[in-house]
Structure formats: structure tokens, C-alpha cells
Write an enzyme that holds these catalytic residues in place. Structure first.
Site, PDB file in Angstrom:
ATOM      1  N   GLU A  68       0.854  -1.198   0.000  1.00 38.29           N
ATOM      2  CA  GLU A  68       0.000   0.000   0.000  1.00 38.29           C
ATOM      3  C   GLU A  68       0.883   1.239   0.000  1.00 38.29           C
ATOM      4  O   GLU A  68       1.956   1.249   0.593  1.00 38.29           O
ATOM      5  CB  GLU A  68      -0.948  -0.005   1.209  1.00 38.29           C
ATOM      6  CG  GLU A  68      -0.296  -0.024   2.575  1.00 38.29           C
ATOM      7  CD  GLU A  68       0.146   1.324   3.092  1.00 38.29           C
ATOM      8  OE1 GLU A  68      -0.326   2.324   2.555  1.00 38.29           O
ATOM      9  OE2 GLU A  68       0.985   1.346   4.010  1.00 38.29           O
ATOM     10  N   CYS A  89       5.360   5.411   9.439  1.00 35.52           N
ATOM     11  CA  CYS A  89       5.934   4.624   8.332  1.00 35.52           C
ATOM     12  C   CYS A  89       7.422   4.853   8.108  1.00 35.52           C
ATOM     13  O   CYS A  89       8.204   3.901   8.139  1.00 35.52           O
ATOM     14  CB  CYS A  89       5.172   4.923   7.040  1.00 35.52           C
ATOM     15  SG  CYS A  89       3.532   4.242   7.051  1.00 35.52           S
ATOM     16  N   LYS A 129       1.909  15.083  10.509  1.00 39.44           N
ATOM     17  CA  LYS A 129       1.456  15.890   9.384  1.00 39.44           C
ATOM     18  C   LYS A 129      -0.023  16.191   9.604  1.00 39.44           C
ATOM     19  O   LYS A 129      -0.643  15.595  10.503  1.00 39.44           O
ATOM     20  CB  LYS A 129       1.685  15.171   8.066  1.00 39.44           C
ATOM     21  CG  LYS A 129       0.929  13.863   7.957  1.00 39.44           C
ATOM     22  CD  LYS A 129       1.164  13.283   6.604  1.00 39.44           C
ATOM     23  CE  LYS A 129       0.191  12.177   6.305  1.00 39.44           C
ATOM     24  NZ  LYS A 129       0.346  11.647   4.978  1.00 39.44           N
TER      25      LYS A 129
HETATM   26  C1  UDX Z   1       4.085   7.440   3.737  1.00 43.31           C
HETATM   27  C2  UDX Z   1       4.184   7.247   2.220  1.00 43.31           C
HETATM   28  O1  UDX Z   1       4.120   8.510   1.561  1.00 43.31           O
HETATM   29  C3  UDX Z   1       3.080   6.340   1.750  1.00 43.31           C
HETATM   30  O2  UDX Z   1       3.205   6.119   0.358  1.00 43.31           O
HETATM   31  C4  UDX Z   1       3.232   5.029   2.514  1.00 43.31           C
HETATM   32  O3  UDX Z   1       2.415   4.038   2.096  1.00 43.31           O
HETATM   33  C5  UDX Z   1       3.063   5.272   3.992  1.00 43.31           C
HETATM   34  O4  UDX Z   1       4.100   6.169   4.391  1.00 43.31           O
HETATM   35  P1  UDX Z   1       2.661   8.876   5.408  1.00 43.31           P
HETATM   36  O5  UDX Z   1       3.574   8.323   6.459  1.00 43.31           O
HETATM   37  O6  UDX Z   1       1.201   8.875   5.640  1.00 43.31           O
HETATM   38  O7  UDX Z   1       2.882   8.133   4.030  1.00 43.31           O
HETATM   39  O8  UDX Z   1       3.117  10.394   5.213  1.00 43.31           O
HETATM   40  P2  UDX Z   1       3.818  11.282   4.093  1.00 43.31           P
HETATM   41  O9  UDX Z   1       2.816  12.171   3.495  1.00 43.31           O
HETATM   42  O10 UDX Z   1       4.642  10.474   3.183  1.00 43.31           O
HETATM   43  O11 UDX Z   1       4.785  12.171   5.027  1.00 43.31           O
HETATM   44  C6  UDX Z   1       5.788  11.588   5.850  1.00 43.31           C
HETATM   45  C7  UDX Z   1       6.475  12.636   6.694  1.00 43.31           C
HETATM   46  O12 UDX Z   1       7.301  13.482   5.896  1.00 43.31           O
HETATM   47  C8  UDX Z   1       5.517  13.588   7.409  1.00 43.31           C
HETATM   48  O13 UDX Z   1       6.047  13.885   8.677  1.00 43.31           O
HETATM   49  C9  UDX Z   1       5.515  14.796   6.510  1.00 43.31           C
HETATM   50  O14 UDX Z   1       5.116  15.970   7.168  1.00 43.31           O
HETATM   51  C10 UDX Z   1       6.972  14.842   6.103  1.00 43.31           C
HETATM   52  N1  UDX Z   1       7.211  15.576   4.868  1.00 43.31           N
HETATM   53  C11 UDX Z   1       6.605  15.193   3.716  1.00 43.31           C
HETATM   54  C12 UDX Z   1       8.095  16.648   4.880  1.00 43.31           C
HETATM   55  O15 UDX Z   1       8.660  17.005   5.908  1.00 43.31           O
HETATM   56  N2  UDX Z   1       8.344  17.296   3.708  1.00 43.31           N
HETATM   57  C13 UDX Z   1       7.761  16.926   2.544  1.00 43.31           C
HETATM   58  O16 UDX Z   1       8.045  17.560   1.518  1.00 43.31           O
HETATM   59  C14 UDX Z   1       6.848  15.848   2.545  1.00 43.31           C
END
Ligand code: UDX
Length: 470
Positions: free
Chosen positions: A153, A284, A344
Site C-alpha cells: 500500500e 511509516c 502531518k
Molecule cells: C508514507 C508514504 O508517503 C506512503 O506512500 C506510505 O504508504 C506510507 O508512508 P505517510 O507516512 O502517511 O505516508 O506520510 P507522508 O505524506 O509520506 O509524510 C511523511 C512525513 O514526511 C511527514 O512527517 C511529513 O510531514 C513529512 N514531509 C513530507 C516533509 O517534511 N516534507 C515533505 O516535503 C513531505
């Protein structure tokens, strides 16, 4: 088709609701009766925008929830979506996967062919493990009565419905032709977008209407399992990279928002995942990078780039805490207000968040802490019971008599705050926006000493924000 989803967490409940929406008879199994009751009463067991509405529309119609494995007998496809938490050594704990495999094995029907799908994030080789547990418990023959496939996923929390209905790609790792054909048939709705737009009211959103169809990518099982880890680790590296560049920008006087925009215009780089933050965290990335590193060490194949990204990410948490310590001098007896505890926006998930690291650093030097989060306070409090902090229901309460405000999570609610009123409440108008998310020039205009990360303190609104037509 008859679908079963084991686990009603962030993966299983979204996957189950999606297939039910697309017309498949779908049953979610969870051993937690409370979650089952919640789903049966039409509510989502997790906070995910739009999920309550989907569950309440389809429950009792094409969506069902139970706390036992009997339904596996009638299933064509069984998704395993249970948790794989980290063990202390960083490797993934597969105890819930094994329990699910045993449950499936005990109820598998010799009269039909069943596809078992690993949707949880699991180490390379787990499909073989699941297959052998099912074989042991069922006495049935792999590839004749059942086959295990990998279908990782890629759902982002907070945007899980958008990602499940409009994914970029669907990855299927299968070594069995019949299983591959069944997975392809199951995903036809999502790949072809049949009746999508008539149904869009149910999806609760109306974006991504460009109708670019997802890529449907078939490969072998181990490669599919690896794709998930390699993708998440790559995204973590990308964020660590821009955060390091932000730190250098700060020293040299460049503006990282302009730098990431300029970089992102290169289609090889792309503009996503180049947003500065106090570091990546959540349920994750930390878990997946830890598992990949632990496994690579065991096999004598060290992954230096990922190792460095993890270290750099910890430095980023510290960088934010140090920035405030330097700015406000001694924090002993001072009060810091934190906006955002989740990793986030649009999620209640407060597992492993940077807030817990940064708050601890403040507490260690004697600061008092007040916090607010629109959804994450309950989970954060439960996971950090030893932290002596004041939980506030309103951001205005957080602002009351604080010596500094720190925005850690870019909830829209914080952009929409009445900042003039916030200003009237604070003792010292210092504000650090770790996501470069708020309108800093406005905040300065009304009296805040506002700064972001990697943008310098004097010029905030990026003049390089325009792509000019020539
Ligand atoms: C992630 C993957 O994106 C997804 O494909 C996977 O299946 C599950 O793990 P998620 O953990 O829900 O998803 O969050 P994501 O949106 O990827 O953000 C991860 C972290 O990185 C968050 O703390 C977010 O705030 C941070 N982030 C993201 C940044 O600091 N900068 C960015 O540009 C993008």
C-alpha cells in the site's frame, strides 16, 4: 468478488471501504470487538477525512465487519492489513502477520482458490513465510488451493481516500498466474475508472479529475515487497536532503522555498517532498528505514545513504530545538507553546512524531510546555504519559502568556487562526514556523517576531515564487 480485509487500521479499513464502494462484497475482520462495533455502527475506527462517510454509506450493504475468521471460507481475495511495528533492533515484528496467516489457514476452503494478499509493509521474503504458515494450518497445497501475492500500500495518511481511488500506481508481486489474473480483475475498477465520476459524490472529494489512469505494474513477489521499502526510504532521503539544504540556506542567506521550487521545475527531480520541516516522522518512514537498515546490516549490505538520511533527520529535530534555545536564551522557567503534535495534518496519528523529540529537549532545559493539535492530542498523551505538558483545546489557550510559539504541523486551522488575537495573548511575540507555512510578512506586520526554516529572518515571502513567461 468476495473480499476480506484483515485488520481495521489505517490500511485495512481504507482498503475495505474502497472495495465495498466499488461494489465488491467486503468484510473487514478485526479481533478488537470495539472496532468491529464502531464500523458496524457506520463509523471509522481511525481518523481519516471522508472515511466515516464511506463506511456509513456502505455498511450492511456491501461492507461488513466481524471479529472472527469464518468469512475466509467464502473469500476470493483476503487482504492482510495488520500492523508490523518495529522491534527494538529495528526489524519488523511479524507477530500479527503470523496470527493472521494462522487464522486464514484454519479457515481456508479446499473447494475454491483463494488469493492471500500481503498489503501490510513486510520485509522481503514474508510472502513465503505467510504461505508456509497457511499451508501448515490448512493442509492445503500452495498454488493449487491458494497463492500469496504482494500488493504494497502507498496510502498517505490524511489523503488515503484520494490515494486508494486515484493511485499513481498499483504494484502486484505474484508468481502464480491464476492469482495474477484475479488481482488484475479486482483492480479493473480502479485502473479503468469505471463509473468513477458518477460515484465521485461518495468519494467525498472532487479533485484529481484529470483522469490519468494509474500504472498497473506486475512483478515478482520479492521485488514488490522491496518496492515499498525502497520507495519510502527514497522519500525520506529526499526530505532529509532538502532539510539539510535548508540548514545551509540559513547560514548563507538563501531562501530554501525558492531553492526547492527551482529544483522541482526539473522534471527529473519533481516538486514533491521538497517541503522543509522539523524532520520526517510518523508511523511509516522511521519504521521502514529502520527495518531496511537492520536487514541490510544482517546481510552485510550496508545502505549508507539511508543511514545518513536517518541521522540527518534526527539532527533536524535537534536543529529546531537548538534554534529556539539560541533565540530565547535560557528556557528555564519560560513557556513554549506548540502547535501541532501529529507528524502531518489531517491525521490523528501521533506515533513517533518529531513533537515528542522536540518537546523533550525543551523539557530537559526547564521549559514549561503547552500544546494543541486538532486531532492528535489523545494519542499523543497516551503515548507520552510521562511528559508534563498542558493540553489545550484551543490554540488561543496555548498562546496565553507564552515566551515563544512553535508551529510543528501545518494544519489549515493554524493558517486560519485569528493571529491578531494570538498576538494579544503572548508574552513574547516569537514564532517559529517549521513548515514555512504561515504568512510571515503579515505576522511581522501585526507584531510577531516570526521566522521560518532556511528562509532567513528578514525576507520571508519568496520573491522567487513566480515562474515568469518569456
Ligand atoms: C508514507 C508514504 O508517503 C506512503 O506512500 C506510505 O504508504 C506510507 O508512508 P505517510 O507516512 O502517511 O505516508 O506520510 P507522508 O505524506 O509520506 O509524510 C511523511 C512525513 O514526511 C511527514 O512527517 C511529513 O510531514 C513529512 N514531509 C513530507 C516533509 O517534511 N516534507 C515533505 O516535503 C513531505
Amino acid at each position: 468478488m468476495n473480499i476480506v480485509c484483515i485488520g481495521s487500521g489505517y490500511v485495512g479499513s481504507v482498503t475495505g471501504a474502497a472495495f465495498a464502494t466499488l461494489g465488491h462484497r467486503t468484510t473487514v475482520i478485526d479481533i478488537d470487538r470495539k472496532k468491529v462495533e464502531l464500523i458496524n455502527s457506520g463509523k471509522s475506527p481511525i481518523y481519516e477525512p471522508g472515511l466515516d462517510e464511506l463506511i456509513s454509506s456502505y455498511i450492511g450493504n456491501t461492507l461488513f465487519a466481524v471479529d472472527h475468521y469464518e468469512v475466509v471460507r467464502e473469500a476470493d481475495v483476503v487482504f492482510i492489513g495488520v500492523g508490523t511495528p518495529s522491534k527494538p533492533d529495528g526489524t519488523a515484528d511479524l507477530k500479527y502477520i503470523k496470527l493472521a496467516a494462522q487464522g486464514i489457514g484454519k479457515h481456508l476452503n479446499a473447494e475454491r482458490f483463494t488469493v492471500i494478499v500481503n498489503k501490510s509493509t513486510v520485509p522481503v521474503g514474508t510472502a513465503d513465510l505467510v504461505s508456509s504458515i497457511i499451508e501448515e494450518n490448512s493442509g492445503l497445497i500452495p498454488n493449487e488451493h491458494f497463492a500469496v501475492v504482494s500488493n504494497p500500500e502507498f496510502l498517505r495518511e490524511g489523503y488515503a481516500l484520494e490515494d486508494v481511488f486515484f493511485p499513481d500506481r498499483i504494484v502486484i508481486g505474484a508468481d502464480n498466474e491464476r492469482a495474477r489474473a484475479m488481482m488484475s480483475a479486482l483492480y479493473q475498477g480502479i485502473v479503468q475508472r469505471e463509473n468513477y465520476f458518477e460515484k465521485s459524490a461518495d468519494f467525498q472529494f472532487d479533485y484529481k479529475l484529470d483522469n490519468k489512469k494509474p500504472d498497473y505494474f506486475e512483478t515478482d513477489i520479492k521485488s514488490a515487497e522491496m518496492i515499498k521499502y525502497a520507495s519510502n526510504a527514497f522519500l525520506a532521503v529526499k526530505i532529509s536532503y532538502i532539510n539539510e539544504i535548508a540548514r545551509l540556506c540559513e547560514v548563507l542567506g538563501a531562501d530554501v522555498t525558492a531553492v526547492s521550487k527551482g529544483m522541482g521545475l526539473d522534471s527529473r527531480i519533481g516538486n514533491k517532498f521538497l517541503q522543509v520541516s522539523s524532520g520526517w516522522s510518523g508511523s511509516c518512514f522511521p519504521k521502514d528505514t529502520a527495518e531496511l537498515l537492520a536487514t541490510s546490516r544482517k546481510y552485510g549490505c550496508e545502505l549508507g545513504v539511508i543511514e545518513a538520511a536517518v541521522q540527518s533527520n534526527l539532527q533536524m529535530h535537534n536543529f529546531v530545538a537548538d534554534k529556539i534555545k539560541r533565540r530565547l536564551k535560557s528556557l528555564n522557567g519560560k513557556t513554549i507553546g506548540i502547535l501541532g503534535l501529529t507528524f502531518k495534518p489531517n491525521t490523528d496519528d501521533a506515533r513517533n512524531t518529531q513533537a515528542s523529540v522536540i518537546i523533550r529537549e525543551f523539557a530537559e532545559v526547564g521549559a514549561r510546555i503547552k500544546v494543541h493539535d486538532p486531532q492528535g492530542m489523545t494519542m499523543f498523551r497516551a503515548l507520552n504519559p510521562e511528559l508534563d505538558i498542558a493540553y489545550c483545546d484551543d490554540p488561543l489557550e496555548v498562546a496565553e502568556q507564552v515566551d515563544g510559539l512553535v508551529l510543528l504541523t501545518h494544519w489549515q486551522e493554524y493558517a486560519d487562526l485569528d493571529w491578531k488575537e494570538m498576538f494579544n495573548k503572548v508574552r513574547t511575540p516569537y514564532l517559529l514556523d517549521t513548515r514555512n507555512f504561515l504568512d510571515h510578512s503579515y505576522l511581522r506586520e501585526i507584531g510577531f517576531d516570526a521566522e521560518g526554516l532556511g528562509v532567513g529572518s528578514s525576507k520571508q515571502e519568496s520573491r522567487a515564487d513566480k515562474t515568469v513567461a518569456v
